[in-house]
Design a protein around this motif. Sequence first.
Motif, PDB file in Angstrom:
ATOM      1  N   ASP A  99       0.704  -1.273  -0.010  1.00  0.00           N
ATOM      2  CA  ASP A  99      -0.117  -0.179  -0.084  1.00  0.00           C
ATOM      3  C   ASP A  99       0.838   1.170   0.095  1.00  0.00           C
ATOM      4  O   ASP A  99       0.454   2.432  -0.605  1.00  0.00           O
ATOM      5  CB  ASP A  99      -0.911   0.013   1.085  1.00  0.00           C
ATOM      6  CG  ASP A  99      -2.354   0.402   0.771  1.00  0.00           C
ATOM      7  OD1 ASP A  99      -2.564   0.540  -0.310  1.00  0.00           O
ATOM      8  OD2 ASP A  99      -3.149   0.269   1.860  1.00  0.00           O
ATOM      9  N   ARG A 100       2.040   1.274   0.659  1.00  0.00           N
ATOM     10  CA  ARG A 100       2.700   2.462   0.984  1.00  0.00           C
ATOM     11  C   ARG A 100       3.809   2.535  -0.276  1.00  0.00           C
ATOM     12  O   ARG A 100       4.422   3.596  -0.236  1.00  0.00           O
ATOM     13  CB  ARG A 100       3.487   2.399   2.347  1.00  0.00           C
ATOM     14  CG  ARG A 100       2.652   2.653   3.404  1.00  0.00           C
ATOM     15  CD  ARG A 100       3.434   2.199   4.841  1.00  0.00           C
ATOM     16  NE  ARG A 100       3.587   0.824   4.792  1.00  0.00           N
ATOM     17  CZ  ARG A 100       4.465   0.136   5.445  1.00  0.00           C
ATOM     18  NH1 ARG A 100       5.397   0.887   6.000  1.00  0.00           N
ATOM     19  NH2 ARG A 100       4.236  -1.293   5.801  1.00  0.00           N
ATOM     20  N   ILE A 101       3.603   1.775  -1.223  1.00  0.00           N
ATOM     21  CA  ILE A 101       4.265   1.902  -2.526  1.00  0.00           C
ATOM     22  C   ILE A 101       3.263   2.349  -3.688  1.00  0.00           C
ATOM     23  O   ILE A 101       3.459   3.089  -4.525  1.00  0.00           O
ATOM     24  CB  ILE A 101       5.077   0.881  -2.918  1.00  0.00           C
ATOM     25  CG1 ILE A 101       6.360   0.471  -2.172  1.00  0.00           C
ATOM     26  CG2 ILE A 101       5.639   0.641  -4.358  1.00  0.00           C
ATOM     27  CD1 ILE A 101       7.438   1.649  -2.108  1.00  0.00           C
ATOM     28  N   VAL A 126      -7.885 -12.791  -5.905  1.00  0.00           N
ATOM     29  CA  VAL A 126      -7.406 -12.384  -6.996  1.00  0.00           C
ATOM     30  C   VAL A 126      -5.987 -12.965  -7.379  1.00  0.00           C
ATOM     31  O   VAL A 126      -4.999 -12.747  -6.746  1.00  0.00           O
ATOM     32  CB  VAL A 126      -7.101 -10.639  -7.139  1.00  0.00           C
ATOM     33  CG1 VAL A 126      -6.515 -10.282  -8.194  1.00  0.00           C
ATOM     34  CG2 VAL A 126      -8.275 -10.054  -6.406  1.00  0.00           C
ATOM     35  N   PRO A 127      -5.890 -13.733  -8.280  1.00  0.00           N
ATOM     36  CA  PRO A 127      -4.849 -14.679  -8.772  1.00  0.00           C
ATOM     37  C   PRO A 127      -3.575 -13.896  -8.694  1.00  0.00           C
ATOM     38  O   PRO A 127      -2.525 -14.135  -8.347  1.00  0.00           O
ATOM     39  CB  PRO A 127      -5.147 -15.231  -9.951  1.00  0.00           C
ATOM     40  CG  PRO A 127      -6.770 -15.289 -10.050  1.00  0.00           C
ATOM     41  CD  PRO A 127      -7.063 -13.946  -9.379  1.00  0.00           C
ATOM     42  N   GLU A 128      -3.584 -12.555  -9.334  1.00  0.00           N
ATOM     43  CA  GLU A 128      -2.595 -11.820  -9.605  1.00  0.00           C
ATOM     44  C   GLU A 128      -1.903 -11.356  -8.367  1.00  0.00           C
ATOM     45  O   GLU A 128      -0.662 -10.690  -8.232  1.00  0.00           O
ATOM     46  CB  GLU A 128      -2.565 -10.620 -10.507  1.00  0.00           C
ATOM     47  CG  GLU A 128      -3.147 -10.993 -11.937  1.00  0.00           C
ATOM     48  CD  GLU A 128      -4.414 -11.446 -12.203  1.00  0.00           C
ATOM     49  OE1 GLU A 128      -4.844 -12.003 -13.068  1.00  0.00           O
ATOM     50  OE2 GLU A 128      -5.148 -11.203 -11.095  1.00  0.00           O
ATOM     51  N   ALA A 129      -2.777 -11.183  -7.157  1.00  0.00           N
ATOM     52  CA  ALA A 129      -2.241 -10.622  -5.991  1.00  0.00           C
ATOM     53  C   ALA A 129      -0.987 -11.255  -5.269  1.00  0.00           C
ATOM     54  O   ALA A 129       0.041 -10.818  -4.455  1.00  0.00           O
ATOM     55  CB  ALA A 129      -3.228 -10.689  -4.917  1.00  0.00           C
ATOM     56  N   ALA A 130      -0.654 -12.691  -5.558  1.00  0.00           N
ATOM     57  CA  ALA A 130       0.206 -13.372  -5.060  1.00  0.00           C
ATOM     58  C   ALA A 130       1.677 -13.046  -5.611  1.00  0.00           C
ATOM     59  O   ALA A 130       2.688 -12.761  -4.876  1.00  0.00           O
ATOM     60  CB  ALA A 130       0.173 -14.952  -5.290  1.00  0.00           C
ATOM     61  N   ALA A 182      -3.338  -8.110  -2.289  1.00  0.00           N
ATOM     62  CA  ALA A 182      -2.034  -8.337  -1.661  1.00  0.00           C
ATOM     63  C   ALA A 182      -1.934  -7.819  -0.429  1.00  0.00           C
ATOM     64  O   ALA A 182      -1.039  -8.344   0.572  1.00  0.00           O
ATOM     65  CB  ALA A 182      -1.166  -7.744  -2.706  1.00  0.00           C
ATOM     66  N   ASP A 183      -2.434  -6.547  -0.076  1.00  0.00           N
ATOM     67  CA  ASP A 183      -2.266  -5.906   1.288  1.00  0.00           C
ATOM     68  C   ASP A 183      -2.990  -6.389   2.324  1.00  0.00           C
ATOM     69  O   ASP A 183      -2.455  -6.222   3.442  1.00  0.00           O
ATOM     70  CB  ASP A 183      -2.529  -4.529   0.952  1.00  0.00           C
ATOM     71  CG  ASP A 183      -1.777  -3.607   1.870  1.00  0.00           C
ATOM     72  OD1 ASP A 183      -0.597  -3.535   2.023  1.00  0.00           O
ATOM     73  OD2 ASP A 183      -2.748  -2.897   2.658  1.00  0.00           O
TER      74      ASP A 183
END
Length: 271
Positions: A130-132, A216-220, A208-209
Motif C-alpha cells: 500500500d505504501r508503494i 485475485v490470482p495476480e495478488a500473490a 495483496a495488502d
Amino acid sequence: MPAFSEISANQLMRLIGTPDAPVLIDVSVDEDFDADPFLVPGAVRHKHTDIIALLPGLTGRTVVTICQKGGKLSHGAAAMLRDAGLNAEVLAGGNYSWRDAKLPRVPAASIPPKQNGATLWVTRHRPKIDRIACPWLIRRFVDPSARFLFVPPAQVLDVAARYDATPFDIEDTFWSHRGVKCSFDTMVEEFALATPALSRLANVVRAADTNTLADVPEAAGLLALSVGLSRQYKNDTEQLDAAMPLYDALYRWARDGADETHDWPDNRGAK
C-alpha cells in the motif's frame, strides 16, 4: 478532429498514468477554474502570464496546456513554450471537452496543499504494498512532483504536524484503510479515479495488502515482488523509485492486457 497543435481528450487519456505522459499545465484563470474546480489527472495549475518561469523544469519534456475551453489561454501558453523550443500541444476543447467525454477529473479540493510546488506525504517506513502503490498513484495521476517521507510508525503523526506533511496508510487518519478497503482504494475514491483499469489494479493491491490472495490470482505475484523489493533495498526512497516501473507495468496490464494468457506449447501453428 483536433488541429495540428492539439491533442484530443481520448488521445491524452491513453498517455496519462504512463511514464511517457506529458507535463500537463492548467492555465485557466481563477474565475473559470473556481466555477468548475476539477483537474485533468496529473495536471498542475499555473498562471498563463508566468508560463516562461516553468522553462527550467521542462527541458526535454512534452507539454500539454489546458484551459477551460481550449481557447486563447492554452493556445497562447503552448505557443510561448514552442517559441522557447519545447514540444507543446493544447488539450482540444479544454477542461470542458474532458468533462463532456466523461473522463476522470480530480477534485481540486481533494489535493493537499503544496509546499514549494509539491505535495508532501509521510507514512511508516519499510513499505511493502500500500505504501508503494499509493505514491505511484499520486505521482502518476495527482501530483507528479509529490514527495514522500518514510519514518518510524510512532513518529508519523508528529512528523506530519512538524513538517506540514499529509499522513497516509496509518490508523485513524483520513488517507488510510476503510473497512475492508485499503489506502489505495481510498485514494482512488477520493481522487475520483475509478476507471476500469485503476479499479482492476485496486483489486490486486487490496488482495495483496490484506492477505486475501485467493480473491485475485495476480495478488500473490504482487506480494512476492513487493517483499523481494523490500529485501533488496534498505533505503525506502530508493525502493519506491525501483517499484515505479513495476506499477507502471501492472497498470498497463490492468488497462490493456488483463485478458491475455500464455501457455506452452502455444499452438499458433495449429489448424
